[in-house]
Design a protein around this motif. Structure first.
Motif, PDB file in Angstrom:
ATOM      1  N   ALA A 297     -46.705 -53.552 -59.643  1.00  0.00           N
ATOM      2  CA  ALA A 297     -46.627 -54.728 -60.516  1.00  0.00           C
ATOM      3  C   ALA A 297     -47.493 -54.572 -61.763  1.00  0.00           C
ATOM      4  O   ALA A 297     -47.076 -54.928 -62.872  1.00  0.00           O
ATOM      5  CB  ALA A 297     -47.054 -55.973 -59.750  1.00  0.00           C
ATOM      6  N   GLU A 298     -48.696 -54.055 -61.591  1.00  0.00           N
ATOM      7  CA  GLU A 298     -49.627 -53.936 -62.713  1.00  0.00           C
ATOM      8  C   GLU A 298     -49.077 -53.014 -63.795  1.00  0.00           C
ATOM      9  O   GLU A 298     -49.139 -53.328 -64.981  1.00  0.00           O
ATOM     10  CB  GLU A 298     -50.991 -53.403 -62.233  1.00  0.00           C
ATOM     11  CG  GLU A 298     -51.671 -54.285 -61.214  1.00  0.00           C
ATOM     12  CD  GLU A 298     -51.328 -53.979 -59.766  1.00  0.00           C
ATOM     13  OE1 GLU A 298     -52.152 -54.305 -58.887  1.00  0.00           O
ATOM     14  OE2 GLU A 298     -50.230 -53.414 -59.481  1.00  0.00           O
ATOM     15  N   ARG A 299     -48.498 -51.887 -63.372  1.00  0.00           N
ATOM     16  CA  ARG A 299     -47.935 -50.961 -64.361  1.00  0.00           C
ATOM     17  C   ARG A 299     -46.633 -51.491 -64.945  1.00  0.00           C
ATOM     18  O   ARG A 299     -46.358 -51.287 -66.128  1.00  0.00           O
ATOM     19  CB  ARG A 299     -47.749 -49.573 -63.744  1.00  0.00           C
ATOM     20  CG  ARG A 299     -49.088 -48.859 -63.621  1.00  0.00           C
ATOM     21  CD  ARG A 299     -48.959 -47.472 -63.051  1.00  0.00           C
ATOM     22  NE  ARG A 299     -48.706 -47.594 -61.625  1.00  0.00           N
ATOM     23  CZ  ARG A 299     -48.072 -46.672 -60.902  1.00  0.00           C
ATOM     24  NH1 ARG A 299     -47.590 -45.579 -61.458  1.00  0.00           N
ATOM     25  NH2 ARG A 299     -47.905 -46.851 -59.604  1.00  0.00           N
ATOM     26  N   THR A 300     -45.845 -52.183 -64.130  1.00  0.00           N
ATOM     27  CA  THR A 300     -44.628 -52.813 -64.663  1.00  0.00           C
ATOM     28  C   THR A 300     -45.004 -53.751 -65.809  1.00  0.00           C
ATOM     29  O   THR A 300     -44.400 -53.724 -66.886  1.00  0.00           O
ATOM     30  CB  THR A 300     -43.889 -53.583 -63.552  1.00  0.00           C
ATOM     31  OG1 THR A 300     -43.529 -52.678 -62.519  1.00  0.00           O
ATOM     32  CG2 THR A 300     -42.648 -54.258 -64.082  1.00  0.00           C
ATOM     33  N   ALA A 301     -46.035 -54.564 -65.590  1.00  0.00           N
ATOM     34  CA  ALA A 301     -46.459 -55.538 -66.603  1.00  0.00           C
ATOM     35  C   ALA A 301     -47.105 -54.869 -67.810  1.00  0.00           C
ATOM     36  O   ALA A 301     -46.780 -55.190 -68.958  1.00  0.00           O
ATOM     37  CB  ALA A 301     -47.410 -56.553 -65.983  1.00  0.00           C
ATOM     38  N   VAL A 302     -48.032 -53.949 -67.581  1.00  0.00           N
ATOM     39  CA  VAL A 302     -48.763 -53.366 -68.717  1.00  0.00           C
ATOM     40  C   VAL A 302     -47.850 -52.481 -69.560  1.00  0.00           C
ATOM     41  O   VAL A 302     -47.973 -52.457 -70.794  1.00  0.00           O
ATOM     42  CB  VAL A 302     -50.051 -52.634 -68.268  1.00  0.00           C
ATOM     43  CG1 VAL A 302     -49.782 -51.256 -67.692  1.00  0.00           C
ATOM     44  CG2 VAL A 302     -51.047 -52.530 -69.423  1.00  0.00           C
ATOM     45  N   PHE A 303     -46.919 -51.768 -68.943  1.00  0.00           N
ATOM     46  CA  PHE A 303     -45.992 -50.951 -69.723  1.00  0.00           C
ATOM     47  C   PHE A 303     -45.037 -51.832 -70.519  1.00  0.00           C
ATOM     48  O   PHE A 303     -44.677 -51.502 -71.655  1.00  0.00           O
ATOM     49  CB  PHE A 303     -45.214 -49.989 -68.828  1.00  0.00           C
ATOM     50  CG  PHE A 303     -46.065 -48.924 -68.169  1.00  0.00           C
ATOM     51  CD1 PHE A 303     -47.325 -48.587 -68.637  1.00  0.00           C
ATOM     52  CD2 PHE A 303     -45.592 -48.257 -67.059  1.00  0.00           C
ATOM     53  CE1 PHE A 303     -48.105 -47.618 -68.022  1.00  0.00           C
ATOM     54  CE2 PHE A 303     -46.350 -47.268 -66.434  1.00  0.00           C
ATOM     55  CZ  PHE A 303     -47.605 -46.951 -66.913  1.00  0.00           C
ATOM     56  N   SER A 304     -44.639 -52.947 -69.948  1.00  0.00           N
ATOM     57  CA  SER A 304     -43.790 -53.892 -70.673  1.00  0.00           C
ATOM     58  C   SER A 304     -44.543 -54.479 -71.871  1.00  0.00           C
ATOM     59  O   SER A 304     -43.995 -54.576 -72.974  1.00  0.00           O
ATOM     60  CB  SER A 304     -43.321 -55.006 -69.736  1.00  0.00           C
ATOM     61  OG  SER A 304     -42.466 -55.883 -70.409  1.00  0.00           O
ATOM     62  N   ALA A 305     -45.798 -54.848 -71.647  1.00  0.00           N
ATOM     63  CA  ALA A 305     -46.624 -55.371 -72.758  1.00  0.00           C
ATOM     64  C   ALA A 305     -46.748 -54.331 -73.860  1.00  0.00           C
ATOM     65  O   ALA A 305     -46.622 -54.652 -75.051  1.00  0.00           O
ATOM     66  CB  ALA A 305     -48.001 -55.777 -72.245  1.00  0.00           C
TER      67      ALA A 305
ATOM     68  N   LEU B 275     -43.249 -54.076 -75.655  1.00  0.00           N
ATOM     69  CA  LEU B 275     -42.843 -55.254 -76.424  1.00  0.00           C
ATOM     70  C   LEU B 275     -43.830 -55.625 -77.536  1.00  0.00           C
ATOM     71  O   LEU B 275     -43.426 -56.124 -78.583  1.00  0.00           O
ATOM     72  CB  LEU B 275     -42.664 -56.449 -75.489  1.00  0.00           C
ATOM     73  CG  LEU B 275     -41.543 -56.322 -74.463  1.00  0.00           C
ATOM     74  CD1 LEU B 275     -41.611 -57.461 -73.456  1.00  0.00           C
ATOM     75  CD2 LEU B 275     -40.192 -56.283 -75.157  1.00  0.00           C
ATOM     76  N   PHE B 276     -45.121 -55.403 -77.288  1.00  0.00           N
ATOM     77  CA  PHE B 276     -46.168 -55.799 -78.236  1.00  0.00           C
ATOM     78  C   PHE B 276     -47.190 -54.674 -78.375  1.00  0.00           C
ATOM     79  O   PHE B 276     -48.350 -54.817 -77.970  1.00  0.00           O
ATOM     80  CB  PHE B 276     -46.861 -57.087 -77.753  1.00  0.00           C
ATOM     81  CG  PHE B 276     -45.934 -58.256 -77.599  1.00  0.00           C
ATOM     82  CD1 PHE B 276     -45.578 -59.026 -78.703  1.00  0.00           C
ATOM     83  CD2 PHE B 276     -45.401 -58.583 -76.362  1.00  0.00           C
ATOM     84  CE1 PHE B 276     -44.716 -60.100 -78.564  1.00  0.00           C
ATOM     85  CE2 PHE B 276     -44.537 -59.656 -76.215  1.00  0.00           C
ATOM     86  CZ  PHE B 276     -44.190 -60.412 -77.318  1.00  0.00           C
ATOM     87  N   PRO B 277     -46.798 -53.530 -78.937  1.00  0.00           N
ATOM     88  CA  PRO B 277     -47.664 -52.354 -78.957  1.00  0.00           C
ATOM     89  C   PRO B 277     -48.981 -52.535 -79.717  1.00  0.00           C
ATOM     90  O   PRO B 277     -49.951 -51.831 -79.428  1.00  0.00           O
ATOM     91  CB  PRO B 277     -46.795 -51.277 -79.610  1.00  0.00           C
ATOM     92  CG  PRO B 277     -45.771 -52.031 -80.387  1.00  0.00           C
ATOM     93  CD  PRO B 277     -45.533 -53.297 -79.627  1.00  0.00           C
ATOM     94  N   ASP B 278     -49.033 -53.448 -80.635  1.00  0.00           N
ATOM     95  CA  ASP B 278     -50.243 -53.629 -81.435  1.00  0.00           C
ATOM     96  C   ASP B 278     -51.010 -54.902 -81.102  1.00  0.00           C
ATOM     97  O   ASP B 278     -51.902 -55.307 -81.850  1.00  0.00           O
ATOM     98  CB  ASP B 278     -49.886 -53.609 -82.934  1.00  0.00           C
ATOM     99  CG  ASP B 278     -49.249 -52.288 -83.341  1.00  0.00           C
ATOM    100  OD1 ASP B 278     -49.713 -51.235 -82.863  1.00  0.00           O
ATOM    101  OD2 ASP B 278     -48.271 -52.308 -84.114  1.00  0.00           O
ATOM    102  N   VAL B 279     -50.685 -55.534 -79.987  1.00  0.00           N
ATOM    103  CA  VAL B 279     -51.359 -56.772 -79.575  1.00  0.00           C
ATOM    104  C   VAL B 279     -52.253 -56.466 -78.381  1.00  0.00           C
ATOM    105  O   VAL B 279     -51.805 -55.893 -77.389  1.00  0.00           O
ATOM    106  CB  VAL B 279     -50.330 -57.871 -79.222  1.00  0.00           C
ATOM    107  CG1 VAL B 279     -51.041 -59.144 -78.791  1.00  0.00           C
ATOM    108  CG2 VAL B 279     -49.408 -58.145 -80.406  1.00  0.00           C
TER     109      VAL B 279
END
Length: 160
Positions: free
Chosen positions: A74-82, A85-89
Motif C-alpha cells: 500500500a505504501e509504495r502504491t500510494a507514494v509512486f502514485s503521488a 501525479l504530482f512530481p514536484d509537490v
C-alpha cells in the motif's frame, strides 16, 4: 574502533481520538482504502493515505498477486502514485493502517523494508521530512517525524 549510537523517538497515542482532527481524517482515509486491498493470499490488508503540500490526498492499498513478488504494498502504491501525479509537490505526511482477516491487529504496524526505502527516497528528493503515522486496525497509533527514524542506517543516491 568506536561505537556509533543512533537515537530515535516516536510519539504514541492510545487511540486515534487523541490526535489532531486533520491527522484523524488522514488515518480514516487509510482505513477506508485498506478495506479495498486485494489480499486473497495473505489475508493482510494495508491502506495508506498521503497528504501532499497542496492538500491533495493520495491513497493506496496493497495489491497481491499469485506470483508473490509481483504484488505491491500500500505504501509504495500510494507514494509512486503521488510521484507520478504530482512530481514536484512535497509529501507532508503518510498514514498507514493494517489489518488481518485472521487475527486482531491492535498494535501499530510499520512499513516493510522495501517501503521504508521507497518512502525514504521521496524524503531525500524533497529535502524535508515526511511525518508517518502507523496503526493496526484499531488501538494505538505511532507517529514519527521523519522516515529516517525508521531507516536510520540508510542507503541513498550519495553512495552511487
Amino acid at each position: 574502533m568506536r561505537e556509533i549510537k543512533i537515537d530515535t523517538s516516536f510519539i504514541e497515542y492510545d487511540s486515534l481520538e487523541e490526535m489532531e482532527t486533520d491527522v484523524q481524517d488522514l488515518m480514516l482515509r487509510a482505513v477506508e482504502i485498506r478495506k479495498k486491498a486485494y489480499a486473497p493470499y495473505s489475508k493482510f490488508r494495508v491502506g495508506a493515505a498521503i497528504l501532499l503540500e497542496n492538500n491533495k490526498i493520495i491513497l493506496g492499498s496493497n495489491q497481491e498477486n499469485a506470483a508473490y513478488p509481483s504484488g505491491l504494498c500500500a505504501e509504495r502504491t500510494a507514494v509512486f502514485s503521488a510521484g507520478a501525479l504530482f512530481p514536484d509537490v512535497a509529501i507532508k505526511a503518510i498514514a498507514i493502517s493494517a489489518s488481518s482477516d485472521i487475527k486482531c491487529t491492535d498494535q501499530p504496524i510499520p512499513p516493510c523494508g522495501a517501503c521504508r526505502q521507497s518512502l525514504f527516497e521521496y524524503e531525500v528528493k524533497q529535502s524535508q521530512p515526511i511525518a508517518m503515522y502507523c496503526m493496526g486496525s484499531e488501538g494505538k497509533v505511532i507517529k514519527t517525524a521523519s522516515i529516517t527514524n525508521i531507516l536510520p542506517f540508510y542507503f541513498d543516491k550519495n553512495v552511487l
